[in-house]
Design a protein around this motif. Structure first.
Motif, PDB file in Angstrom:
ATOM      1  N   LYS A  27       0.832  -1.210   0.000  1.00 15.64           N
ATOM      2  CA  LYS A  27       0.000   0.000   0.000  1.00 15.64           C
ATOM      3  C   LYS A  27       0.862   1.253   0.000  1.00 15.64           C
ATOM      4  N   GLY A  28       0.401   2.263  -0.713  1.00 13.04           N
ATOM      5  CA  GLY A  28       1.031   3.567  -0.707  1.00 13.04           C
ATOM      6  C   GLY A  28      -0.030   4.650  -0.713  1.00 13.04           C
ATOM      7  N   THR A  29       0.359   5.858  -0.322  1.00 13.83           N
ATOM      8  CA  THR A  29      -0.575   6.982  -0.275  1.00 13.83           C
ATOM      9  C   THR A  29       0.023   8.162  -1.033  1.00 13.83           C
ATOM     10  N   ILE A  30      -0.731   8.746  -1.928  1.00 12.46           N
ATOM     11  CA  ILE A  30      -0.261   9.907  -2.683  1.00 12.46           C
ATOM     12  C   ILE A  30      -0.183  11.108  -1.743  1.00 12.46           C
ATOM     13  N   SER A  31       1.021  11.667  -1.579  1.00 10.42           N
ATOM     14  CA  SER A  31       1.218  12.793  -0.659  1.00 10.42           C
ATOM     15  C   SER A  31       1.396  14.126  -1.381  1.00 10.42           C
ATOM     16  N   ARG A  32       1.734  14.069  -2.674  1.00 11.26           N
ATOM     17  CA  ARG A  32       1.975  15.336  -3.388  1.00 11.26           C
ATOM     18  C   ARG A  32       1.785  15.115  -4.877  1.00 11.26           C
ATOM     19  N   ILE A  33       1.140  16.088  -5.519  1.00 10.91           N
ATOM     20  CA  ILE A  33       1.007  16.104  -6.972  1.00 10.91           C
ATOM     21  C   ILE A  33       1.571  17.439  -7.453  1.00 10.91           C
ATOM     22  N   SER A  34       2.555  17.378  -8.306  1.00  5.65           N
ATOM     23  CA  SER A  34       3.226  18.597  -8.755  1.00  5.65           C
ATOM     24  C   SER A  34       2.241  19.551  -9.434  1.00  5.65           C
ATOM     25  N   GLU A  35       2.453  20.837  -9.184  1.00  4.74           N
ATOM     26  CA  GLU A  35       1.610  21.859  -9.810  1.00  4.74           C
ATOM     27  C   GLU A  35       2.102  22.215 -11.208  1.00  4.74           C
ATOM     28  N   LYS A  36       3.322  21.812 -11.534  1.00  6.41           N
ATOM     29  CA  LYS A  36       3.902  22.175 -12.824  1.00  6.41           C
ATOM     30  C   LYS A  36       4.199  20.919 -13.639  1.00  6.41           C
ATOM     31  N   ALA A  37       3.979  21.037 -14.919  1.00  2.00           N
ATOM     32  CA  ALA A  37       4.253  19.910 -15.814  1.00  2.00           C
ATOM     33  C   ALA A  37       5.710  19.942 -16.261  1.00  2.00           C
ATOM     34  N   GLU A  38       6.208  18.792 -16.708  1.00  2.00           N
ATOM     35  CA  GLU A  38       7.538  18.700 -17.279  1.00  2.00           C
ATOM     36  C   GLU A  38       7.507  17.706 -18.432  1.00  2.00           C
ATOM     37  N   PHE A  39       8.594  17.644 -19.192  1.00  3.68           N
ATOM     38  CA  PHE A  39       8.598  16.789 -20.361  1.00  3.68           C
ATOM     39  C   PHE A  39       8.635  15.319 -19.982  1.00  3.68           C
ATOM     40  N   THR A  40       7.960  14.509 -20.776  1.00  6.05           N
ATOM     41  CA  THR A  40       7.988  13.064 -20.584  1.00  6.05           C
ATOM     42  C   THR A  40       9.431  12.565 -20.707  1.00  6.05           C
ATOM     43  N   PRO A  41       9.871  11.655 -19.795  1.00  2.44           N
ATOM     44  CA  PRO A  41      11.240  11.119 -19.893  1.00  2.44           C
ATOM     45  C   PRO A  41      11.512  10.518 -21.269  1.00  2.44           C
ATOM     46  N   LYS A  42      12.774  10.597 -21.682  1.00  6.48           N
ATOM     47  CA  LYS A  42      13.133  10.226 -23.049  1.00  6.48           C
ATOM     48  C   LYS A  42      12.970   8.733 -23.344  1.00  6.48           C
ATOM     49  N   ASN A  43      12.882   7.878 -22.306  1.00 10.06           N
ATOM     50  CA  ASN A  43      12.793   6.451 -22.595  1.00 10.06           C
ATOM     51  C   ASN A  43      11.381   5.999 -22.959  1.00 10.06           C
ATOM     52  N   VAL A  44      10.426   6.928 -23.052  1.00  9.51           N
ATOM     53  CA  VAL A  44       9.145   6.596 -23.672  1.00  9.51           C
ATOM     54  C   VAL A  44       9.383   6.553 -25.174  1.00  9.51           C
ATOM     55  N   GLN A  45       9.023   5.475 -25.834  1.00  9.30           N
ATOM     56  CA  GLN A  45       9.557   5.188 -27.156  1.00  9.30           C
ATOM     57  C   GLN A  45       8.837   5.878 -28.317  1.00  9.30           C
ATOM     58  N   THR A  46       7.499   6.087 -28.219  1.00 11.09           N
ATOM     59  CA  THR A  46       6.793   6.624 -29.372  1.00 11.09           C
ATOM     60  C   THR A  46       6.931   8.134 -29.440  1.00 11.09           C
ATOM     61  N   GLN A  47       6.928   8.658 -30.653  1.00  7.08           N
ATOM     62  CA  GLN A  47       7.066  10.102 -30.838  1.00  7.08           C
ATOM     63  C   GLN A  47       5.888  10.830 -30.234  1.00  7.08           C
ATOM     64  N   ASP A  48       4.691  10.250 -30.307  1.00  8.15           N
ATOM     65  CA  ASP A  48       3.498  10.888 -29.771  1.00  8.15           C
ATOM     66  C   ASP A  48       3.630  11.082 -28.254  1.00  8.15           C
ATOM     67  N   GLU A  49       4.108  10.068 -27.549  1.00 14.54           N
ATOM     68  CA  GLU A  49       4.222  10.155 -26.102  1.00 14.54           C
ATOM     69  C   GLU A  49       5.329  11.118 -25.685  1.00 14.54           C
ATOM     70  N   ARG A  50       6.389  11.213 -26.492  1.00 16.43           N
ATOM     71  CA  ARG A  50       7.490  12.093 -26.122  1.00 16.43           C
ATOM     72  C   ARG A  50       7.097  13.559 -26.164  1.00 16.43           C
ATOM     73  N   THR A  51       6.089  13.875 -26.871  1.00 16.51           N
ATOM     74  CA  THR A  51       5.691  15.275 -26.980  1.00 16.51           C
ATOM     75  C   THR A  51       4.751  15.694 -25.870  1.00 16.51           C
ATOM     76  N   LYS A  52       4.288  14.766 -25.031  1.00 18.52           N
ATOM     77  CA  LYS A  52       3.345  15.094 -23.969  1.00 18.52           C
ATOM     78  C   LYS A  52       4.068  15.597 -22.722  1.00 18.52           C
ATOM     79  N   LEU A  53       3.326  16.353 -21.929  1.00 19.01           N
ATOM     80  CA  LEU A  53       3.838  16.811 -20.651  1.00 19.01           C
ATOM     81  C   LEU A  53       3.271  15.922 -19.553  1.00 19.01           C
ATOM     82  N   VAL A  54       4.068  15.722 -18.501  1.00 16.68           N
ATOM     83  CA  VAL A  54       3.653  14.881 -17.392  1.00 16.68           C
ATOM     84  C   VAL A  54       3.799  15.649 -16.084  1.00 16.68           C
ATOM     85  N   PHE A  55       3.146  15.127 -15.028  1.00 14.71           N
ATOM     86  CA  PHE A  55       3.187  15.719 -13.704  1.00 14.71           C
ATOM     87  C   PHE A  55       3.800  14.721 -12.731  1.00 14.71           C
ATOM     88  N   ALA A  56       4.693  15.217 -11.869  1.00 12.96           N
ATOM     89  CA  ALA A  56       5.323  14.346 -10.878  1.00 12.96           C
ATOM     90  C   ALA A  56       4.339  14.068  -9.746  1.00 12.96           C
TER      91      ALA A  56
END
Length: 396
Positions: free
Chosen positions: A338-367
């Protein structure tokens, strides 16, 4: 100063079904690495390390001895201070023996007690001022580091814009673009780390200031008590001998302070754990000469594990602060912790480079930071982990 273990391995965002979107029909899986807070154990006195007791990876309790520093020179200082104190006491007793007036004896005792209270309050004040000085120095250092990290992030973001423009013109490869995105991610992580350390040092600085103010107030009270006791003694003596006694009292208090200091230094030759935790690293060996302030060990709080994963903006409705999630690690493939979410980032950042498809690499993600609620006795820092979120369009 506490520092934070941020060796973050960002796993790929798992695709549940090919061509069915990020999460598909099964439970979505996000990947990251288990982390833990760590802090250094430093040598408060210098000398040759005569014994290293604790081993890396061992669990230790608060106050447990981790190593010992050669005590001989510190024991000699204690013996000298004890002899000086006994000499001061003998002289004072000799001076007091000239009078059998019980009132005078009571006055002497009251002055001694008041002087002791002043000494304790002054020691507390000195410690508080030293804490303020350390916190001020640490604050300047971490703020400078944070400013540097912020400048680096701005540079990498600007560089990313330039690289993106070159990529769109076909002047550079996809690999070059991915490398620059990763540089931005790393710069963001560094900035977040230094920002957190600035907040911690500011809190320590405020605490030290409060302690100093309390110590000053205590000194004022103790001095008022000493003045009253001394006035009573002066009235009882009404003679020149009062000045001799006062001088002898001061000499005794000075000798006692030196003994206290010598005993404190001797006690610090035993390097102990400040809190319960796990010994991550040992930086000292038997026979090595340790300098004052040198880091001898690095510890962590094993019961405060956490995990950072990244989720696309379109899937933010699946998570919320306080939500329970499942955590799986390779070492225990048949268990879900079990785990509990303690924080959701307010700012987006780039998807890590090891996501392989070009479509996914262009998306922004939240920590998303997840505190490990159960399983600390099995889960260890550095383990890759997968996070399972509830199914459905909105798991809140």
């Amino acid at each position: 100063m506490k520092r934070i273990l941020r060796t973050v391995w960002i796993g790929s965002l798992a695709l549940a079904l090919s061509g069915c979107g990020l999460f598909g029909d099964k439970q979505p899986s996000l990947s990251g690495t288990i982390e833990a807070d760590e802090w250094p154990v430093v040598a408060e006195v210098g000398g040759t390390v005569t014994r290293v007791i604790a081993e890396e990876g061992s669990t230790v309790k608060k106050g447990e001895v981790l190593a010992e520093i050669d005590q001989r020179s510190y024991q000699i200082s204690v013996a000298e201070a004890k002899a000086a104190l006994e000499q001061a006491k003998a002289k004072l007793e000799e001076a007091k023996a000239g009078s059998r007036d019980q009132t005078i004896q009571k006055g002497v005792a009251a002055v001694q007690q008041a002087n002791a209270n002043i000494r304790l309050a002054q020691a507390r004040s000195s410690q508080a001022e030293a804490g303020i000085a350390r916190a001020r120095q640490q604050l300047a250092q971490v703020e400078a580091q944070r400013e540097g990290a912020e400048e680096t992030l701005h540079f990498q973001q600007k560089r990313l814009q330039e690289v993106t423009a070159l990529y769109e013109k076909g002047a550079i490869s996809q690999k070059d673009l991915d490398m620059q995105k990763e540089a931005v991610n790393q710069a963001t992580t560094q900035l977040n780390q230094w920002t957190a350390q600035v907040a911690q040092v500011k809190a320590a600085y405020s605490s030290a200031e409060e302690e100093a103010a309390a110590a000053v107030a205590q000194i004022g009270t103790a001095k008022a008590q000493e003045q009253g006791a001394q006035a009573e003694l002066d009235l009882a003596r009404e003679g020149s001998t009062v000045y001799t006694i006062r001088a002898l009292l001061a000499a005794q208090e000075q000798a006692q302070a030196r003994l206290d200091q010598a005993m404190l230094q001797l006690d610090k030759t035993r390097v102990v754990a400040a809190e319960d935790g796990v010994l991550l690293r040992s930086s000292v060996e038997q026979g090595e000469v340790a300098k004052t302030g040198a880091t001898l060990f690095t510890m962590m709080k094993a019961d405060q594990l956490k995990l950072v994963v990244y989720i696309p903006e379109a899937q933010l409705n699946r998570v919320q602060k306080g939500q329970e999630v499942g955590i799986q690690v390779d070492a225990y493939p048949n268990e879900t912790f079990k785990g509990t979410i303690s924080r959701i980032s307010e700012k987006a950042e780039f998807t890590p480079k090891n996501v392989q498809t070009q479509d996914e690499r262009t998306k922004l993600v939240f920590a998303v930071t997840i505190d490990v609620a159960k399983g600390q006795e099995k889960i260890k820092p550095g383990m890759p982990a997968d996070v399972l979120l509830p199914e459905g369009e909105n798991a809140q």
